[in-house]
Design an enzyme around this catalytic site. Structure first.
Site, PDB file in Angstrom:
ATOM      1  N   ARG A 129       0.792  -1.230   0.000  1.00 43.21           N
ATOM      2  CA  ARG A 129       0.000   0.000   0.000  1.00 43.21           C
ATOM      3  C   ARG A 129       0.825   1.281   0.000  1.00 43.21           C
ATOM      4  NH1 ARG A 129      -3.927  -3.465  -1.150  1.00 43.21           N
ATOM      5  NH2 ARG A 129      -4.008  -5.074   0.433  1.00 43.21           N
ATOM      6  N   GLY A 189      -3.076 -11.941   7.686  1.00 40.83           N
ATOM      7  CA  GLY A 189      -2.806 -13.365   7.877  1.00 40.83           C
ATOM      8  C   GLY A 189      -4.022 -14.206   8.191  1.00 40.83           C
ATOM      9  N   TRP A 225      -4.841  -4.575   8.502  1.00 36.23           N
ATOM     10  CA  TRP A 225      -3.972  -4.426   7.341  1.00 36.23           C
ATOM     11  C   TRP A 225      -4.164  -3.151   6.543  1.00 36.23           C
ATOM     12  CZ3 TRP A 225      -6.747  -4.647   2.642  1.00 36.23           C
ATOM     13  CH2 TRP A 225      -8.034  -5.169   2.720  1.00 36.23           C
ATOM     14  N   ASN A 243     -11.769  -9.877   9.651  1.00 33.09           N
ATOM     15  CA  ASN A 243     -12.718 -10.926  10.013  1.00 33.09           C
ATOM     16  C   ASN A 243     -12.131 -11.870  11.061  1.00 33.09           C
ATOM     17  OD1 ASN A 243     -11.253 -11.515   7.309  1.00 33.09           O
ATOM     18  ND2 ASN A 243     -11.486 -13.518   8.304  1.00 33.09           N
ATOM     19  N   ASP A 286     -15.975 -13.181   5.444  1.00 32.11           N
ATOM     20  CA  ASP A 286     -14.711 -12.500   5.127  1.00 32.11           C
ATOM     21  C   ASP A 286     -14.906 -11.012   4.887  1.00 32.11           C
ATOM     22  OD1 ASP A 286     -11.951 -12.354   4.704  1.00 32.11           O
ATOM     23  OD2 ASP A 286     -12.168 -12.568   2.534  1.00 32.11           O
ATOM     24  N   ASP A 288     -13.997  -7.982   6.222  1.00 30.71           N
ATOM     25  CA  ASP A 288     -13.201  -7.083   7.058  1.00 30.71           C
ATOM     26  C   ASP A 288     -13.888  -5.725   7.169  1.00 30.71           C
ATOM     27  OD1 ASP A 288     -10.698  -8.733   7.153  1.00 30.71           O
ATOM     28  OD2 ASP A 288     -10.800  -8.401   4.988  1.00 30.71           O
TER      29      ASP A 288
END
Length: 516
Positions: A129, A189, A225, A243, A286, A288
């Site tokens: 990023r 991860g 992240w 998540n 999933d 996030d």
């Protein structure tokens, strides 16, 4: 001396002088004052400033003259990879990344100043990023979980510390976040059952200052992240968490799974949690809530408020009072079919019938989400929260044989359509929609002159009218755009930077053109 040889020597001297001047200036910045109040000739943080609004006060490029926008330069990285980083601009130098790579280039010409290459490693090279910057140093996270401090002038390594154990399944991709004397990092991860956390490091030495774990010891997940935001008055950082794990089954984790899929507020000096709001309680898809928590000061239903807003991956747009985390608004901004409504705290209530199952469940949004890491933008003039979004459906599966580790199931995309959506933060209603094709991967930048820069699914860079969503300019880049635009002004010219594929593009108005 031969005149040709003399001219050649003069040209080389001028080039060296230009690089040295840029490098020397970069070695002195940014300090705390520059991070708190960035000037028009800088973009010193991932979001441009601490608010996360990705809005520039620059107004040279307008709805009237944007049709004349032309290419100033293009920088070819020469690396097979997709730029996902948001560049920083410090004293005329742009810094940006791909996994294992950091570049410093002249922001006026696109000429290379230096290129740092991280050693070969076993980390996941899923994306990168960007960097953080502070007082002549550049901070970079490697795929194998190391925080590397580089000299901004030369790109040489000053120190290198491990922040996550790659052998356990962690990797790192985010742009380190500098707040006062803290370099704050998050981790990725969720292919394994690992604990998410934030860590803070001393910018001079790399010594760890604190760690905040996003889940209790009996729960895993909650990766961190994406880069957060910061309110200096409240002295709080705001961060989104990922998540829980295992991802697609909740057999081993009944209940809400705190503080996964949440917006959290922490003290940047200690890492202590002040409050948390869970956008997706008991997530099994999933989704996030790592998307940018955007800070806005304004009125809400007639009362002055310090707010934090997020267009979350689960398809809901939320507005919170950022002093205490209390909910002000929760409303869908894309196709959503997984909830039973809202609870008393404004949190979506997950429908048990929509959890992944052995015979499959059709769910909206899909695993990629209604949005993702690409940045939204807030336009203060119109009060519009503008996000690159998707209406999308997947079929989710999970059965006992998939176990309770890592992904624990499967999902298959069925259909999707991308659109830039302008959300009225007072009501959550969609003010306008601009369709961009089947996918969505480009972030959004708004300007004080009323422009919205973004991209479509065919690789076109776009300038839209912020008030209406109408296309005012476009340029084909030749590849998909997975970056978020930035803008700055140097020598009286406003630049717009958009990375596409492995190339950075810089657009300006032609010299001598009408810039009013």
């Amino acid at each position: 001396m031969n005149p040709l040889k003399m001219r050649g020597n003069l040209a080389r001297f001028a080039l060296i002088l230009a690089f040295s001047s840029a490098g020397m200036a970069a070695a002195q910045a940014p300090d705390n004052a520059a991070l708190l109040k960035p000037g028009p000739d800088s973009w010193p943080l991932y979001h441009g400033d601490y608010t996360g609004q990705r809005h520039t006060r620059l107004a040279q490029i307008t709805p009237q003259n944007v049709k004349g926008l032309t290419l100033a330069w293009a920088f070819q990285t020469g690396i097979q990879g997709e730029l996902k980083s948001s560049p920083l601009l410090i004293d005329g130098v742009l810094y940006f990344t791909l996994p294992d790579h950091v570049w410093a280039i002249d922001a006026r010409s696109g000429h290379l100043l230096w290129h740092y290459t991280y050693p070969p490693n076993k980390g996941l090279h899923i994306g990168q990023r960007g960097v953080g910057a502070y007082k002549g140093a550049i901070y970079f996270l490697s795929p194998d979980g190391h925080l590397v401090c580089l000299d901004a002038k030369t790109g040489t390594v000053k120190w290198n510390v491990e922040v996550a154990d790659v052998s356990k399944g962690y990797w790192t991709t985010m742009s380190p976040f500098v707040v006062k004397n803290h370099v704050i990092i998050g981790v990725s991860g969720d292919f394994d059952n690992l604990h998410g956390y934030l860590k803070s490091f001393d910018p001079e030495t790399g010594k760890q200052q604190w760690q905040w774990d996003s889940t209790p010891p009996n729960l895993t997940g909650g990766m961190t992240w994406m880069t957060g935001t910061y309110d200096p008055e409240l002295n709080l950082i705001y961060w989104g968490t990922g998540n829980p794990t295992p991802v697609l089954t909740a057999a081993t984790r009944p209940g809400d799974d705190p503080h996964t899929c949440s917006i959290v507020a922490l003290n940047p000096d200690t890492g202590e949690l002040t409050w948390a709001f869970q956008v997706s309680p008991h997530d099994t898809h999933d989704w996030d809530a790592a998307e940018v928590p955007v800070l806005v000061d304004g009125t809400f239903k007639g009362q002055p408020r310090k707010m934090v807003m997020q267009a979350s991956r689960n398809g809901y747009f939320v507005v919170l009072d950022r002093t205490n985390g209390k909910n002000l608004l929760t409303v869908p901004y894309s196709a959503v079919n997984w909830s039973l409504g809202l609870d008393k705290d404004g949190r979506p209530i997950p429908n048990p019938a929509k959890e992944p199952a052995p015979d499959g469940r059709l769910i909206a949004p899909d695993e990629g989400g209604a949005t993702n890491y690409r940045s939204p933008s807030f336009d203060p003039k119109t009060g519009l929260f503008i996000v690159s979004a998707r209406d999308a459906y997947s079929i989710y599966f999970s059965k006992p044989a998939d176990g309770t580790y890592g992904w624990s199931g499967a999902d298959y995309g069925v259909w999707g359509k991308g659109a830039i959506k302008a959300i009225d933060y007072q009501t959550g209603k969609i003010r306008w929609t601009h369709e961009i094709g089947r996918g969505a991967s480009t972030g959004v930048l708004t300007t004080a002159s009323g422009l919205t820069f973004t991209g479509d699914s065919l690789g076109n860079a776009l300038a839209l009218d912020t008030a209406t969503g109408k296309t005012l300019w476009h340029a084909q880049t030749g590849s998909g755009i997975a970056t978020s635009p930035i803008s700055y002004e140097l020598d009286g010219r406003q630049y717009v930077i958009i990375g596409s594929g492995g190339v950075q593009f810089a657009w300006v108005l032609p010299e001598g053109s009408n810039t009013k």
